[in-house]
Write an enzyme that holds these catalytic residues in place. Sequence first.
Site, short mmCIF file in Angstrom:
data_model
loop_
_atom_site.label_atom_id
_atom_site.label_comp_id
_atom_site.label_asym_id
_atom_site.label_seq_id
_atom_site.Cartn_x
_atom_site.Cartn_y
_atom_site.Cartn_z
CB CYS A 45 -0.99 -0.03 1.17
SG CYS A 45 -2.35 1.15 1.00
CG HIS A 52 -3.70 -3.69 3.19
ND1 HIS A 52 -2.65 -3.20 3.94
CD2 HIS A 52 -4.36 -2.60 2.71
CE1 HIS A 52 -2.68 -1.88 3.93
NE2 HIS A 52 -3.70 -1.48 3.20
CD GLU A 60 -1.33 -6.26 5.48
OE1 GLU A 60 -1.36 -5.04 5.76
OE2 GLU A 60 -1.05 -6.68 4.33
#
Length: 290
Positions: free
Chosen positions: A83, A172, A174
Amino acid sequence: MQIQDKVIIVDFGSQYTQLIARRTRESGVYSEIHPCTISTEELKALKPSAIILSGGPASVSSADSPSIDPVIFEWGLPVLGICYGMQLMAHLLGGKVAPSLDREYGRSDLHFQTQCPLWEQISDTGKLTVWMSHGDHVLEVPPGFSVMAKTQNIEIAAMADVSRKMYALQFHPEVAHTEQGDEILRNFLFQVAGLKSTWTMSSFVDSMLKALPVQIGDDKVVCGLSGGIDSTVVAVLLNKAIGKNLHCIFVDNGLLRAGEGEEVIGYLRKHFDLNLHYIKAQDKFLSRLE
């Protein structure tokens, strides 16, 4: 404590930075989070095996936006930008970053544009549902980079300089909302960075219990206890390592819930053999506040 493989996560203020560290450790690779204010010398002294640049709320076009010394890209280390980390990589390496017409937040369909190590065994359809959260986007990739993926809203949702092991994702990986995000991170750790899945929490505890007595020696250690998870874990580990040379201090400042001080002390004394000091400082704190 000697660790063979170490991932350093440079934090630019993302709400998901802790998740990056957790996913990395769950993959069996040791990781540490350091603020983006860390100096280049301090970062290099950590001897990272790979670097991950986190997301963040800032815009790289702002004069006061957080940054990092671009010399890190010359160290030959694998780097993953996520990001804001992607936008910063593009900005520092000669690409172009521009504000998006609308801030994008939520799920988006990611379409692969070229094959790369991050996509290995990810999707047979060539697309994934990913989680976006950004205001800026990369308009032009830096020299040496190629576009790896796009979405319906942005033409550059992932980029890479494969020869230099530098990768960047606008989404993202994660978070749980990104399909196969864990696999993408593991591909970076193992396929790109060539790290070994050898680290476990138990091995970390064992190594700390051996290292702490050597580091501390016969010195005394003061540990402020709140009764929460973090400080209690620290206290228990230190107690195992140095015993009564640890002095744990719990301060009741008068702003706790009714009976909470006695509850915390009772729990700690019942379950852990700590050298525990209970300081009742309600009058001092409340009078100073008044």
